[in-house]
Design an enzyme around this catalytic site. Structure first.
Site, PDB file in Angstrom:
ATOM      1  N   HIS A 102     -12.867  -2.475 -10.487  1.00  0.00           N
ATOM      2  CA  HIS A 102     -12.764  -3.898 -10.134  1.00  0.00           C
ATOM      3  C   HIS A 102     -11.635  -4.568 -10.916  1.00  0.00           C
ATOM      4  O   HIS A 102     -11.830  -5.013 -12.049  1.00  0.00           O
ATOM      5  CB  HIS A 102     -14.105  -4.578 -10.420  1.00  0.00           C
ATOM      6  CG  HIS A 102     -14.183  -5.987  -9.918  1.00  0.00           C
ATOM      7  ND1 HIS A 102     -15.214  -6.446  -9.112  1.00  0.00           N
ATOM      8  CD2 HIS A 102     -13.383  -7.055 -10.099  1.00  0.00           C
ATOM      9  CE1 HIS A 102     -15.031  -7.711  -8.827  1.00  0.00           C
ATOM     10  NE2 HIS A 102     -13.919  -8.124  -9.428  1.00  0.00           N
TER      11      HIS A 102
ATOM     12  N   HIS B 192      -8.206  -7.152  -9.849  1.00  0.00           N
ATOM     13  CA  HIS B 192      -7.347  -7.809  -8.848  1.00  0.00           C
ATOM     14  C   HIS B 192      -5.888  -7.584  -9.258  1.00  0.00           C
ATOM     15  O   HIS B 192      -5.521  -7.887 -10.405  1.00  0.00           O
ATOM     16  CB  HIS B 192      -7.648  -9.300  -8.795  1.00  0.00           C
ATOM     17  CG  HIS B 192      -9.073  -9.603  -8.452  1.00  0.00           C
ATOM     18  ND1 HIS B 192      -9.462 -10.018  -7.206  1.00  0.00           N
ATOM     19  CD2 HIS B 192     -10.213  -9.525  -9.200  1.00  0.00           C
ATOM     20  CE1 HIS B 192     -10.788 -10.198  -7.199  1.00  0.00           C
ATOM     21  NE2 HIS B 192     -11.245  -9.906  -8.389  1.00  0.00           N
TER      22      HIS B 192
ATOM     23  N   HIS C  79     -17.942  -9.858  -3.991  1.00  0.00           N
ATOM     24  CA  HIS C  79     -18.214 -10.680  -5.172  1.00  0.00           C
ATOM     25  C   HIS C  79     -19.482 -11.510  -4.918  1.00  0.00           C
ATOM     26  O   HIS C  79     -19.547 -12.238  -3.924  1.00  0.00           O
ATOM     27  CB  HIS C  79     -17.059 -11.647  -5.440  1.00  0.00           C
ATOM     28  CG  HIS C  79     -15.858 -11.018  -6.065  1.00  0.00           C
ATOM     29  ND1 HIS C  79     -15.103 -10.072  -5.432  1.00  0.00           N
ATOM     30  CD2 HIS C  79     -15.280 -11.218  -7.282  1.00  0.00           C
ATOM     31  CE1 HIS C  79     -14.111  -9.706  -6.236  1.00  0.00           C
ATOM     32  NE2 HIS C  79     -14.186 -10.389  -7.363  1.00  0.00           N
TER      33      HIS C  79
ATOM     34  N   GLU D 213     -21.814 -14.076  -9.524  1.00  0.00           N
ATOM     35  CA  GLU D 213     -20.889 -14.353 -10.620  1.00  0.00           C
ATOM     36  C   GLU D 213     -20.975 -15.849 -10.935  1.00  0.00           C
ATOM     37  O   GLU D 213     -21.475 -16.240 -11.974  1.00  0.00           O
ATOM     38  CB  GLU D 213     -19.453 -13.964 -10.226  1.00  0.00           C
ATOM     39  CG  GLU D 213     -18.410 -14.286 -11.315  1.00  0.00           C
ATOM     40  CD  GLU D 213     -16.960 -14.159 -10.840  1.00  0.00           C
ATOM     41  OE1 GLU D 213     -16.701 -14.234  -9.627  1.00  0.00           O
ATOM     42  OE2 GLU D 213     -16.078 -14.018 -11.718  1.00  0.00           O
TER      43      GLU D 213
ATOM     44  N   ASP E  72     -11.441  -7.013 -14.257  1.00  0.00           N
ATOM     45  CA  ASP E  72     -11.334  -8.138 -13.313  1.00  0.00           C
ATOM     46  C   ASP E  72      -9.911  -8.704 -13.207  1.00  0.00           C
ATOM     47  O   ASP E  72      -9.207  -8.402 -12.235  1.00  0.00           O
ATOM     48  CB  ASP E  72     -12.349  -9.231 -13.691  1.00  0.00           C
ATOM     49  CG  ASP E  72     -12.747 -10.113 -12.529  1.00  0.00           C
ATOM     50  OD1 ASP E  72     -12.368  -9.816 -11.383  1.00  0.00           O
ATOM     51  OD2 ASP E  72     -13.459 -11.112 -12.756  1.00  0.00           O
ATOM     52  N   ASP E  73      -9.503  -9.547 -14.138  1.00  0.00           N
ATOM     53  CA  ASP E  73      -8.148 -10.147 -14.155  1.00  0.00           C
ATOM     54  C   ASP E  73      -7.707 -10.166 -15.616  1.00  0.00           C
ATOM     55  O   ASP E  73      -7.699 -11.235 -16.262  1.00  0.00           O
ATOM     56  CB  ASP E  73      -8.191 -11.590 -13.614  1.00  0.00           C
ATOM     57  CG  ASP E  73      -8.793 -11.667 -12.222  1.00  0.00           C
ATOM     58  OD1 ASP E  73      -8.069 -11.411 -11.253  1.00  0.00           O
ATOM     59  OD2 ASP E  73     -10.006 -11.953 -12.124  1.00  0.00           O
TER      60      ASP E  73
END
Ligand SMILES: Nc1ncnc2[nH]cnc12
Ligand SMILES: [Zn+2]
Length: 322
Positions: free
Chosen positions: A11, A13, A189, A192, A270-271
């Protein structure tokens, strides 16, 4: 120390992994003013909505096929340097369209980056095409149709990201039907920003094998049992959850409780630069903040490979490298 452990990430991005230094160089190259979104080497945001805005804004400095090849190669190179053998990148061909590059050139650039990284470091990667909720159901259907028709062997999954508070999962059901019919792996998603209802919606409507985050399922005991019984894999991103204040601190984060309840969990970043983290740090946190032993961490990694959106031959090869 977890440096010696092999790693897997399900996961992340792609644009969310853009190093601030590269983003700054790109902004200068195209003479784009991003001062409000990137200050003193860090991305600027203060809550989930402004994070999404910052994400979309900085994505605009990646404009050409080569820009995307470079971004992909850079991130995968960083992953490989800390022992990562497999990565799934969440990508938005829709974004390619919005910036005038076009979806095909966007994906071609990313695939070139994957090829370069695999040739240089042996890291294997696949792509999960995502729709963004805040661009509305039609754009998400468009993303699913693109992924379904692409017949690109590196595109193996479909996801729904973006503003979780916009609409209900049922509004996006058609997109997932298209992706399912095309044989793509499904993840979404949920749990969250929104509570357990969003995870239940995702299970009922999408029937995904994986859920992005899903951590707020912890608020509903019956739902946690359902996740465990169904074997749904959670792509947990602890550093992201703390940065976005989903939980106040790591002591309150439910990663360990979910695992102990029998839920299949994995860890991802994630990011990473947005949340001042990296896959390497997430593995370190698994040991230092959650108290997992090396063999427990290997279990998370193995679960990642078992749940990866790859053909069985590739899975076998990757599991043998663990
Ligand atoms: N953590 C996240 N949640 C939802 N959408 C996203 N897009 C990029 N990062 C995201
Ligand atoms: Zn995400």
């Amino acid at each position: 120390m977890t440096r010696h452990l092999k790693k897997v990430e399900l996961h992340c991005h792609l644009e969310g992994a853009a190093p601030p230094s590269l983003t700054l160089a790109q902004a200068r190259k195209y003479n784009i003013d991003i001062a409000a979104y990137l200050k003193d080497g860090a991305y600027v945001w203060h809550d989930f909505a402004s994070f999404l805005q910052c994400y979309d804004k900085i994505s605009e400095v990646y404009k050409t096929e080569e820009d995307y090849a470079l971004l992909t190669e850079t991130y995968l190179g960083e992953l490989a340097s800390v022992g990562t053998i497999y990565s799934e990148l969440i990508v938005s061909p829709d974004h390619g369209k919005r910036i005038g590059l076009g979806a095909d050139a966007y994906i071609a650039g990313v695939c070139e980056g994957i090829r370069r990284a695999e040739a240089a470091n042996g890291i294997v990667a696949r792509l999960i095409v995502t729709g963004e909720r805040h661009f509305g159901p039609d754009s998400v259907v468009g993303a699913a149709e693109y992924a379904a028709k692409a017949r690109n062997p590196l595109i193996t999954g479909f996801n729904l990201a973006g503003e979780e508070r916009m609409g209900r999962v049922a509004d996006y059901a058609r997109a997932f039907d298209i992706a399912r019919d095309a044989g793509l792996g499904l993840t979404i998603h949920a749990g969250e920003v929104c509570g357990p209802f969003s995870v239940a919606d995702a299970l009922d409507v999408v029937r995904p094998s994986r859920i992005g985050h899903g951590v707020r399922a912890i608020e509903d005991e019956a739902l946690v049992r359902r996740l465990a019984e169904q074997g749904t894999v959670l792509e947990v991103c602890p550093g992201s959850n703390i940065a976005l204040k989903v939980f106040p601190d790591f002591a309150a984060h439910p990663l360990r409780r979910l695992k102990e309840a029998g839920v299949r969990v994995t860890i991802s970043s994630d990011d990473p630069p947005f949340f001042h983290t990296s896959l390497e740090r997430e593995y370190e946190l698994a040991a230092s903040a959650f108290g997992f032993t090396d063999s427990e961490i290997d279990e998370l990694t193995r679960t990642g490979l078992e749940a990866a959106f790859v053909d069985e031959e590739t899975r076998k090869v990757l599991l043998a490298r663990l």
